[in-house]
Design a protein around this motif. Sequence first.
Motif, PDB file in Angstrom:
ATOM      1  N   LYS A 114       0.838  -1.206   0.000  1.00  0.00           N
ATOM      2  CA  LYS A 114       0.000   0.000   0.000  1.00  0.00           C
ATOM      3  C   LYS A 114       0.871   1.253   0.000  1.00  0.00           C
ATOM      4  O   LYS A 114       0.644   2.185  -0.774  1.00  0.00           O
ATOM      5  N   ASP A 165       0.964   3.900  -3.070  1.00  0.00           N
ATOM      6  CA  ASP A 165       0.640   5.312  -2.848  1.00  0.00           C
ATOM      7  C   ASP A 165       1.810   6.210  -3.248  1.00  0.00           C
ATOM      8  O   ASP A 165       1.617   7.249  -3.876  1.00  0.00           O
ATOM      9  N   ARG A 179      -6.769  -5.239   1.665  1.00  0.00           N
ATOM     10  CA  ARG A 179      -6.558  -3.898   1.099  1.00  0.00           C
ATOM     11  C   ARG A 179      -7.515  -2.892   1.736  1.00  0.00           C
ATOM     12  O   ARG A 179      -7.126  -1.759   2.046  1.00  0.00           O
ATOM     13  N   HIS A 195      -6.365  -2.104   5.283  1.00  0.00           N
ATOM     14  CA  HIS A 195      -5.170  -1.257   5.284  1.00  0.00           C
ATOM     15  C   HIS A 195      -5.504   0.156   4.823  1.00  0.00           C
ATOM     16  O   HIS A 195      -4.816   1.100   5.199  1.00  0.00           O
ATOM     17  N   ALA A 196      -6.533   0.329   4.029  1.00  0.00           N
ATOM     18  CA  ALA A 196      -6.960   1.660   3.596  1.00  0.00           C
ATOM     19  C   ALA A 196      -7.685   2.388   4.727  1.00  0.00           C
ATOM     20  O   ALA A 196      -7.600   3.608   4.849  1.00  0.00           O
ATOM     21  N   GLN A 197      -8.392   1.636   5.601  1.00  0.00           N
ATOM     22  CA  GLN A 197      -9.160   2.231   6.693  1.00  0.00           C
ATOM     23  C   GLN A 197      -8.264   2.744   7.797  1.00  0.00           C
ATOM     24  O   GLN A 197      -8.481   3.828   8.332  1.00  0.00           O
TER      25      GLN A 197
END
Length: 77
Positions: A20, A24, A67, A70-72
């Motif tokens: 991630k 990014d 995913r 990990h985005a939260q």
Amino acid sequence: SLQNDSVVAGGGAIEMELSKFLRDYSRTIPGKQQLLIGAYAKALEIIPRQLCDNAGFDATNILNKLRAKHAQVGPGA
């Protein structure tokens, strides 16, 4: 039949977080370097994918959940 498909921290969590971060980061730089870093990020996901396959889980479903998690939450959460 799968009795519990919850996502827990452990095997593959570090690789997913690194993936991630690199994905990014790759979006912030131009040119071929962006593609190289994105490819490396994708390659890191091979480890949790293989762990899912070995455990008999649906790797695509589990990786999508990872995913999302990990985005939260941010790093170190």
